[in-house]
Design a protein around this motif. Sequence first.
Motif, PDB file in Angstrom:
ATOM      1  N   GLU A   1      -5.103   8.729   6.319  1.00 14.19           N
ATOM      2  CA  GLU A   1      -4.747   7.438   5.730  1.00 14.19           C
ATOM      3  C   GLU A   1      -5.278   6.335   6.618  1.00 14.19           C
ATOM      4  OE1 GLU A   1      -3.320   6.683   2.935  1.00 14.19           O
ATOM      5  OE2 GLU A   1      -2.471   4.699   3.226  1.00 14.19           O
TER       6      GLU A   1
ATOM      7  N   THR B   1      -7.598  -0.085   3.861  1.00 13.70           N
ATOM      8  CA  THR B   1      -8.696  -0.132   2.889  1.00 13.70           C
ATOM      9  C   THR B   1      -9.200  -1.552   2.682  1.00 13.70           C
ATOM     10  OG1 THR B   1      -7.153  -0.430   1.070  1.00 13.70           O
ATOM     11  CG2 THR B   1      -7.725   1.834   1.637  1.00 13.70           C
TER      12      THR B   1
ATOM     13  N   VAL C   1      -1.404  -3.628  -7.838  1.00 14.64           N
ATOM     14  CA  VAL C   1      -1.183  -4.853  -7.066  1.00 14.64           C
ATOM     15  C   VAL C   1       0.283  -5.238  -7.162  1.00 14.64           C
ATOM     16  CG1 VAL C   1      -1.688  -7.325  -6.948  1.00 14.64           C
ATOM     17  CG2 VAL C   1      -3.533  -5.706  -7.377  1.00 14.64           C
ATOM     18  N   LYS C   2       0.909  -5.529  -6.026  1.00 15.24           N
ATOM     19  CA  LYS C   2       2.331  -5.870  -6.039  1.00 15.24           C
ATOM     20  C   LYS C   2       2.591  -7.333  -5.668  1.00 15.24           C
ATOM     21  CE  LYS C   2       2.853  -1.129  -5.104  1.00 15.24           C
ATOM     22  NZ  LYS C   2       1.526  -0.646  -4.706  1.00 15.24           N
TER      23      LYS C   2
ATOM     24  N   TYR D   1     -15.639   7.983   3.521  1.00 16.97           N
ATOM     25  CA  TYR D   1     -16.985   7.467   3.288  1.00 16.97           C
ATOM     26  C   TYR D   1     -16.964   5.953   3.332  1.00 16.97           C
ATOM     27  CZ  TYR D   1     -14.827   6.605  -1.200  1.00 16.97           C
ATOM     28  OH  TYR D   1     -13.963   6.167  -2.179  1.00 16.97           O
ATOM     29  N   GLN D   2     -18.161   5.390   3.354  1.00 15.54           N
ATOM     30  CA  GLN D   2     -18.281   3.939   3.368  1.00 15.54           C
ATOM     31  C   GLN D   2     -18.833   3.488   2.014  1.00 15.54           C
ATOM     32  OE1 GLN D   2     -21.305   2.405   6.014  1.00 15.54           O
ATOM     33  NE2 GLN D   2     -19.899   0.882   6.829  1.00 15.54           N
ATOM     34  N   THR D   3     -18.213   2.442   1.452  1.00 15.90           N
ATOM     35  CA  THR D   3     -18.727   1.921   0.186  1.00 15.90           C
ATOM     36  C   THR D   3     -19.917   1.013   0.462  1.00 15.90           C
ATOM     37  OG1 THR D   3     -17.316  -0.018   0.273  1.00 15.90           O
ATOM     38  CG2 THR D   3     -16.411   1.927  -0.823  1.00 15.90           C
TER      39      THR D   3
ATOM     40  N   LEU E   1     -13.255   4.275   3.008  1.00 17.25           N
ATOM     41  CA  LEU E   1     -12.135   4.750   2.204  1.00 17.25           C
ATOM     42  C   LEU E   1     -11.949   6.255   2.388  1.00 17.25           C
ATOM     43  CD1 LEU E   1     -12.942   2.889  -1.147  1.00 17.25           C
ATOM     44  CD2 LEU E   1     -11.281   2.209   0.582  1.00 17.25           C
ATOM     45  N   VAL E   2     -10.779   6.753   1.970  1.00 18.02           N
ATOM     46  CA  VAL E   2     -10.499   8.184   2.008  1.00 18.02           C
ATOM     47  C   VAL E   2     -10.238   8.661   0.575  1.00 18.02           C
ATOM     48  CG1 VAL E   2      -8.953   9.985   2.864  1.00 18.02           C
ATOM     49  CG2 VAL E   2      -9.435   7.994   4.291  1.00 18.02           C
TER      50      VAL E   2
ATOM     51  N   TYR F   1     -23.005   8.265   6.000  1.00 19.55           N
ATOM     52  CA  TYR F   1     -21.763   7.522   5.739  1.00 19.55           C
ATOM     53  C   TYR F   1     -21.384   7.476   4.262  1.00 19.55           C
ATOM     54  CZ  TYR F   1     -22.978   5.810  10.401  1.00 19.55           C
ATOM     55  OH  TYR F   1     -23.321   5.719  11.716  1.00 19.55           O
TER      56      TYR F   1
ATOM     57  N   PHE G   1      -5.524   0.959  -7.851  1.00 20.46           N
ATOM     58  CA  PHE G   1      -4.226   0.930  -7.171  1.00 20.46           C
ATOM     59  C   PHE G   1      -3.442  -0.314  -7.619  1.00 20.46           C
ATOM     60  CE2 PHE G   1      -1.445   0.884  -3.413  1.00 20.46           C
ATOM     61  CZ  PHE G   1      -1.200   2.238  -3.272  1.00 20.46           C
TER      62      PHE G   1
ATOM     63  N   ARG H   1      -0.797   0.924   8.539  1.00 21.06           N
ATOM     64  CA  ARG H   1      -2.236   0.653   8.466  1.00 21.06           C
ATOM     65  C   ARG H   1      -2.634  -0.523   9.346  1.00 21.06           C
ATOM     66  NH1 ARG H   1      -4.208   0.814   2.276  1.00 21.06           N
ATOM     67  NH2 ARG H   1      -3.725   2.964   1.765  1.00 21.06           N
TER      68      ARG H   1
ATOM     69  N   PHE I   1       1.460 -13.680  -4.017  1.00 20.64           N
ATOM     70  CA  PHE I   1       1.350 -14.737  -3.010  1.00 20.64           C
ATOM     71  C   PHE I   1       1.021 -16.084  -3.633  1.00 20.64           C
ATOM     72  CE2 PHE I   1       0.346 -11.010  -0.223  1.00 20.64           C
ATOM     73  CZ  PHE I   1       1.539 -11.065   0.480  1.00 20.64           C
TER      74      PHE I   1
ATOM     75  N   GLU J   1     -13.921   5.632  -5.501  1.00 20.88           N
ATOM     76  CA  GLU J   1     -13.895   4.169  -5.357  1.00 20.88           C
ATOM     77  C   GLU J   1     -13.069   3.550  -6.475  1.00 20.88           C
ATOM     78  OE1 GLU J   1     -17.884   2.562  -4.964  1.00 20.88           O
ATOM     79  OE2 GLU J   1     -18.425   4.195  -3.611  1.00 20.88           O
TER      80      GLU J   1
ATOM     81  N   TYR K   1      -8.632  -2.687  -0.924  1.00 19.79           N
ATOM     82  CA  TYR K   1      -9.788  -2.619  -1.832  1.00 19.79           C
ATOM     83  C   TYR K   1      -9.417  -3.004  -3.260  1.00 19.79           C
ATOM     84  CZ  TYR K   1     -14.574  -1.085  -2.712  1.00 19.79           C
ATOM     85  OH  TYR K   1     -15.911  -1.050  -3.005  1.00 19.79           O
ATOM     86  N   HIS K   2      -8.187  -2.622  -3.681  1.00 18.57           N
ATOM     87  CA  HIS K   2      -7.751  -2.946  -5.039  1.00 18.57           C
ATOM     88  C   HIS K   2      -7.531  -4.440  -5.220  1.00 18.57           C
ATOM     89  CE1 HIS K   2      -4.193  -2.595  -2.556  1.00 18.57           C
ATOM     90  NE2 HIS K   2      -3.426  -3.093  -3.493  1.00 18.57           N
ATOM     91  N   ARG K   3      -7.298  -5.160  -4.154  1.00 23.64           N
ATOM     92  CA  ARG K   3      -7.078  -6.609  -4.248  1.00 23.64           C
ATOM     93  C   ARG K   3      -8.381  -7.375  -4.104  1.00 23.64           C
ATOM     94  NH1 ARG K   3      -1.619  -8.211  -3.475  1.00 23.64           N
ATOM     95  NH2 ARG K   3      -2.429 -10.251  -2.915  1.00 23.64           N
TER      96      ARG K   3
ATOM     97  N   ARG L   1     -24.680   4.335   1.061  1.00 19.38           N
ATOM     98  CA  ARG L   1     -24.741   4.280   2.512  1.00 19.38           C
ATOM     99  C   ARG L   1     -25.360   5.536   3.126  1.00 19.38           C
ATOM    100  NH1 ARG L   1     -25.507   1.141   5.238  1.00 19.38           N
ATOM    101  NH2 ARG L   1     -24.002   1.300   6.917  1.00 19.38           N
TER     102      ARG L   1
ATOM    103  N   ASN M   1       0.792  -1.226   0.000  1.00 20.94           N
ATOM    104  CA  ASN M   1       0.000   0.000   0.000  1.00 20.94           C
ATOM    105  C   ASN M   1       0.825   1.278   0.000  1.00 20.94           C
ATOM    106  OD1 ASN M   1      -2.788  -1.066   0.101  1.00 20.94           O
ATOM    107  ND2 ASN M   1      -2.020  -2.059   1.945  1.00 20.94           N
TER     108      ASN M   1
ATOM    109  N   TRP N   1      -9.320   3.898  -5.975  1.00 17.03           N
ATOM    110  CA  TRP N   1      -8.754   2.883  -5.088  1.00 17.03           C
ATOM    111  C   TRP N   1      -8.677   1.529  -5.775  1.00 17.03           C
ATOM    112  CZ3 TRP N   1      -5.638   3.793  -1.418  1.00 17.03           C
ATOM    113  CH2 TRP N   1      -5.770   4.952  -0.650  1.00 17.03           C
ATOM    114  N   LYS N   2      -9.702   1.208  -6.598  1.00 14.99           N
ATOM    115  CA  LYS N   2      -9.680  -0.090  -7.289  1.00 14.99           C
ATOM    116  C   LYS N   2      -8.509  -0.166  -8.259  1.00 14.99           C
ATOM    117  CE  LYS N   2     -14.624  -0.678  -7.216  1.00 14.99           C
ATOM    118  NZ  LYS N   2     -15.810  -0.536  -8.061  1.00 14.99           N
TER     119      LYS N   2
ATOM    120  N   LYS O   1     -11.323  -6.489  -4.706  1.00 10.18           N
ATOM    121  CA  LYS O   1     -12.206  -6.272  -5.851  1.00 10.18           C
ATOM    122  C   LYS O   1     -11.759  -7.073  -7.072  1.00 10.18           C
ATOM    123  CE  LYS O   1     -15.610  -3.704  -4.629  1.00 10.18           C
ATOM    124  NZ  LYS O   1     -16.951  -4.309  -4.697  1.00 10.18           N
TER     125      LYS O   1
ATOM    126  N   ALA P   1      -3.310  -8.085   1.358  1.00 10.29           N
ATOM    127  CA  ALA P   1      -1.878  -8.375   1.453  1.00 10.29           C
ATOM    128  C   ALA P   1      -1.558  -9.070   2.778  1.00 10.29           C
ATOM    129  CB  ALA P   1      -1.067  -7.091   1.316  1.00 10.29           C
TER     130      ALA P   1
END
Lengths: 261, 158
Positions: free
Chosen positions: A191, A194, B56-57, A152-154, A160-161, B40, B54, A78, B60, B48, A197-199, B36, A68, B51-52, A201, A207
């Motif tokens: 911060e 999350t 992936v590294k 906010y909340q998804t 998330l921020v 919220y 972002f 985090r 695993f 959103e 979230y990217h994983r 929400r 992250n 963030w999606k 989804k 991680a």
Amino acid sequence: MITRRQFLANTAKGLAGLALPAAAFEIIDPKKLFADKGGKPGLRWAFLVDTYKCVGCGLCVKACKIENEVPYDAKVSRTWVERYVITKDGKLHADSPMAARDGFTTSKIDLGDRGFEDIKAEDITKAFFVPKLCNQCEKPPCAQVCPVGATYQTEDGVVLVDRTWCIGCGYCIMACPYGVRFFHPVYHVAEKCTFCYHRIKKGLKTACVGACPFGARMIGNIKDPDDPVTKIIRTQRVGVLKSEYGTEPQVYYIGLDEEVR
Amino acid sequence: MKSHVWRPLYVVVALVILILAVRMFYVPKDFGIWERGYMYGFHRKGSENDWKAFKVKYKFDNEDCKDCHSDKYESIIKTPHAIIKCENCHGPELDHPNDPPKLTVDKRRELCLRCHYQLPYPTSGRANIMGIDPEKHNPGVECVMCHNPHNPTLEGLK
């Protein structure tokens, strides 16, 4: 002149009139109805931590920081792992040096500015590790206090921020009873975890879950009764942190102790 | 009508209109109340997707290493270290071997001490891992001088 009878009647009518619109709104709000009936196949992420399995290796913290892009040598993280050692004299000793990024490679408890405290093995009654992360509360106070709508909340329950929108006021950091929020040392905005979230989804595990060799961390969909995580939460004895705050945290723990806060 | 009341009022009205106009351009179209609710879910929907997207590294998946490092893969799988992912010790795979061409090799004693520093904590899994005291167990020498991390059993000692 207004009589007593008229006054009471008018008051009653007025009150009824006031109450009606609010009640009507409550009943016909379509979004709420939809949500309550579960119109869509439900998805709500939840986390499960087995503190018996955790060995405190800190590989989860290492993986989280790298995945992250949380600056590796900064003290913030985090997720982190806490060590609890309870001695025969009833005293609690707890630490989490560098968020346990490098695990616990000494028996000495890190007291911060006050140095280190060594504890003899024979004095220990209970000792264990507790991984911590954002509880992704069903009622997140951090999202509620944000003055600009940056946090906010998804729909699936993750908080998330929005980094482009956060003004860095820090209200959310103060509002979180679990202390999981901090300022990002590079972006200078709020911060937090999350749930990767990217994983999640993309169908990957977070991680920290992927990194854990011992299966101490699990993530699942609490609305799916066949999900292994949901099955454990529904059928075994699990606890959550600080339930008295009414935030409805969604990180469940196996083997919580009253010393854990 | 000329009045000392109206003139400042014009200024206020103009200001309000200006702020509303700026707001119209400044606030993104997808900003609003989402699933929400107001309490919220008041946010920019596009966040959103940010963030999606972002990167992936970590993968695993030890299977990813099977074809090129089959010796390590075949070796570790038969040992108690099979539960540890290659990436835990060698860092994220990313697009290796294209980018980065090599993953890190960490030979520091601290890597092994994460799990093998002896902590006799009765109610935690740590108590079940063979532990050593690094001040007594061959201090100053890398663990991998003697132990093979991909075959840590004592038969695998170098």
